[in-house]
Structures are given as structure tokens and as C-alpha cells.
Design a protein around this motif. Structure first.
Motif, PDB file in Angstrom:
ATOM      1  N   ALA A   2     -28.491 -24.109  29.221  1.00  0.00           N
ATOM      2  CA  ALA A   2     -27.711 -24.321  27.998  1.00  0.00           C
ATOM      3  C   ALA A   2     -27.532 -25.810  27.730  1.00  0.00           C
ATOM      4  N   ALA A   3     -27.212 -26.573  28.771  1.00  0.00           N
ATOM      5  CA  ALA A   3     -27.065 -28.018  28.619  1.00  0.00           C
ATOM      6  C   ALA A   3     -28.403 -28.663  28.248  1.00  0.00           C
ATOM      7  N   HIS A   4     -29.474 -28.172  28.848  1.00  0.00           N
ATOM      8  CA  HIS A   4     -30.803 -28.694  28.535  1.00  0.00           C
ATOM      9  C   HIS A   4     -31.146 -28.457  27.065  1.00  0.00           C
ATOM     10  N   LEU A   5     -30.887 -27.250  26.581  1.00  0.00           N
ATOM     11  CA  LEU A   5     -31.168 -26.943  25.177  1.00  0.00           C
ATOM     12  C   LEU A   5     -30.295 -27.780  24.244  1.00  0.00           C
ATOM     13  N   ALA A   6     -29.056 -28.046  24.642  1.00  0.00           N
ATOM     14  CA  ALA A   6     -28.180 -28.899  23.835  1.00  0.00           C
ATOM     15  C   ALA A   6     -28.760 -30.306  23.747  1.00  0.00           C
ATOM     16  N   GLU A   7     -29.345 -30.802  24.839  1.00  0.00           N
ATOM     17  CA  GLU A   7     -29.985 -32.123  24.833  1.00  0.00           C
ATOM     18  C   GLU A   7     -31.176 -32.144  23.877  1.00  0.00           C
ATOM     19  N   ILE A   8     -31.988 -31.087  23.936  1.00  0.00           N
ATOM     20  CA  ILE A   8     -33.158 -31.012  23.058  1.00  0.00           C
ATOM     21  C   ILE A   8     -32.721 -30.934  21.600  1.00  0.00           C
ATOM     22  N   ALA A   9     -31.676 -30.155  21.333  1.00  0.00           N
ATOM     23  CA  ALA A   9     -31.174 -30.027  19.968  1.00  0.00           C
ATOM     24  C   ALA A   9     -30.657 -31.358  19.444  1.00  0.00           C
ATOM     25  N   ALA A  10     -29.943 -32.097  20.288  1.00  0.00           N
ATOM     26  CA  ALA A  10     -29.420 -33.401  19.872  1.00  0.00           C
ATOM     27  C   ALA A  10     -30.562 -34.370  19.574  1.00  0.00           C
ATOM     28  N   ALA A  11     -31.611 -34.331  20.410  1.00  0.00           N
ATOM     29  CA  ALA A  11     -32.765 -35.209  20.177  1.00  0.00           C
ATOM     30  C   ALA A  11     -33.484 -34.852  18.882  1.00  0.00           C
ATOM     31  N   ALA A  12     -33.409 -33.576  18.486  1.00  0.00           N
ATOM     32  CA  ALA A  12     -34.030 -33.130  17.238  1.00  0.00           C
ATOM     33  C   ALA A  12     -33.085 -33.292  16.040  1.00  0.00           C
ATOM     34  N   ARG A  13     -31.949 -33.956  16.268  1.00  0.00           N
ATOM     35  CA  ARG A  13     -30.953 -34.237  15.222  1.00  0.00           C
ATOM     36  C   ARG A  13     -30.299 -32.979  14.663  1.00  0.00           C
TER      37      ARG A  13
END
Length: 241
Positions: free
Chosen positions: A76-87
Motif C-alpha cells: 500500500a505504501a509502495h503504491l502510494a509512492e508510485i501514485a505521488a510520482a505520477a502526480r
């Protein structure tokens, strides 16, 4: 009535509701892709995704490719990081797959649209022998590259909570029908995920209470999912030879 779709940004298939974009990142020495649907405000989603799962208002859906030998224990934290990087901003849904998400397929029927990424490296029967499950817990990774069937469905009208739950069953049934018609002896993989989206109730009309396979929106969703998953399964089978 089914309608044709056309390529949108990055060559991904796009519809009236689902207009996915591609986000790439470098991770572990590889370039990996994610398919992102920027839904925006006004959407309610029911999802089994590890990020933003459950039922609530969500503003995006992220379907991220990860390594087949995924080892992180904080997805979940990993996906949140990816989402943040994708704005991506605000609450959203995140799912993972080892399949190549650039091969995402889209099905549409009567205003309902479905996106599916399909990887069936390890086909699985839902009801399997318990001892086999125990054996697989310690089994080393071997055989064909793993994958997952991730499905996103957008319905153009508000649905009740019960209708969304019913629709989840309908979508799963359509997925199973599609993979078996494509020649796979399975009900899917052990890590399949879904996300169902509908507009938030604006008070103008009562949410539709039905989502079964013979209801107006359930039947259309089933046909859209069947189209997307079947095309993806055939594509995956051809890729694996």
C-alpha cells in the motif's frame, strides 16, 4: 449495444469514461509502467485493491506493474509512492500486477466501460485442495512468469451499495467465462483485483439497486468485462506461446 474504442494518449485504448494514461518509473534497474485513470472528483468506488480498497469516494485508479519476484511487505505504501510520482492527488485505488500493463484492453457496452490487464502465468482454481495451498507457501518461484488479472469497470449512473457488491460478483463471473473461453483451465490467478466505479449520488435520481448479470447495468458490465478479459487472455496466451 457495443461501441468501438480508439487509441488515446500513449496508444492506450480509451472510451468516454475510462481514459487511461501511462506513467513510467525506474525501479530495481528496470523501467516499469503503470496505467492510471484520473477519474477526478464525483466518483464512488468499490475495490479489492491494496491501496484504497473497500468502498468510498476515490479520484484515481492506479494499476502498477511490479517485478514478478515482488518482495516488499508494504504494497500500500509502495503504491502510494508510485501514485505521488505520477502526480495523483487525493484518495485513490491502487492495484499491482506482474503483467505488462501496456497491453491493457478495453471493452464497452451500453455506456459501461471496462479496462483489463491480463497475465495468467500461474492459473488457479478458486476452490483447490488445501494441501496444495500449504505446499505453495514455501515453493520457489518457477515456471512461466507470474501475472494477475486486474479489472476496472466504470458505470455511468449511481449504484447502491448492494448493487456494487452484486456487480463485483457479476464482473468476476464474466472474467471466469472469458478466461475459460480463451483456453485457460482456471478461474483466474491468486492475486486478481477489481475496482468498480460509479458517480456519486447527486440526489436527482435514486441509485440503481441491481448489479446482477440480468440487470441493465450488470449485463452491460459483464459484456464489457468479457470483451476486455478475453482479448487480454488471448493476447497473453499468444505471448507465452
Amino acid at each position: 449495444m457495443r461501441k468501438s474504442t480508439k487509441a488515446g494518449k500513449d496508444g492506450l485504448p480509451g472510451g468516454e469514461l475510462l481514459r487511461p494514461v501511462l506513467h513510467r518509473r525506474r525501479e530495481g534497474g528496470r523501467v516499469l509502467a503503470s496505467v492510471v485513470w484520473k477519474a477526478g472528483p464525483g466518483w464512488r468506488m468499490l475495490s479489492s485493491g491494496v491501496l484504497g480498497g473497500g468502498l468510498g469516494e476515490r479520484s484515481f485508479v492506479l494499476n502498477a506493474q511490479v517485478d514478478g519476484d515482488y518482495r516488499r511487505i508494504d504494497p500500500a505504501a509502495h503504491l502510494a509512492e508510485i501514485a505521488a510520482a505520477a502526480r495523483m492527488r487525493g484518495p485513490g485505488v491502487g492495484m499491482m500486477t506482474a503483467a505488462d500493463v501496456t497491453g491493457v484492453r478495453l471493452g464497452a457496452d451500453g455506456g459501461v466501460e471496462a479496462l483489463a490487464t491480463v497475465g495468467i502465468g500461474r492459473p488457479t482454481w478458486a476452490a483447490d485442495a488445501a494441501e496444495l495451498d500449504e505446499a505453495r507457501l514455501d515453493a520457489p518461484l518457477a515456471g512461466p512468469p507470474p501475472g494477475t488479472i486486474n479489472i476496472v469497470v466504470a458505470v455511468p449512473v449511481p449504484l447502491s451499495d448492494a448493487a456494487l457488491v452484486n456487480l463485483a460478483a457479476t464482473v468476476t463471473e464474466a472474467k471466469v467465462q472469458a478466461v475459460m473461453e480463451a483456453g485457460f483451465a482456471c478461474t483466474g490467478t491468486a492475486s486478481d483485483a477489481i475496482c468498480l466505479a460509479c458517480p456519486v449520488d447527486d440526489g436527482a435520481h435514486a441509485p440503481d439497486p441491481f448489479g446482477g448479470p440480468r440487470s441493465r447495468w450488470g449485463a452491460r458490465a459483464a459484456r464489457a468485462v468479457h470483451t476486455a478479459v478475453r482479448e487480454g487472455a488471448l493476447q497473453d496466451a499468444a505471448r507465452r506461446g
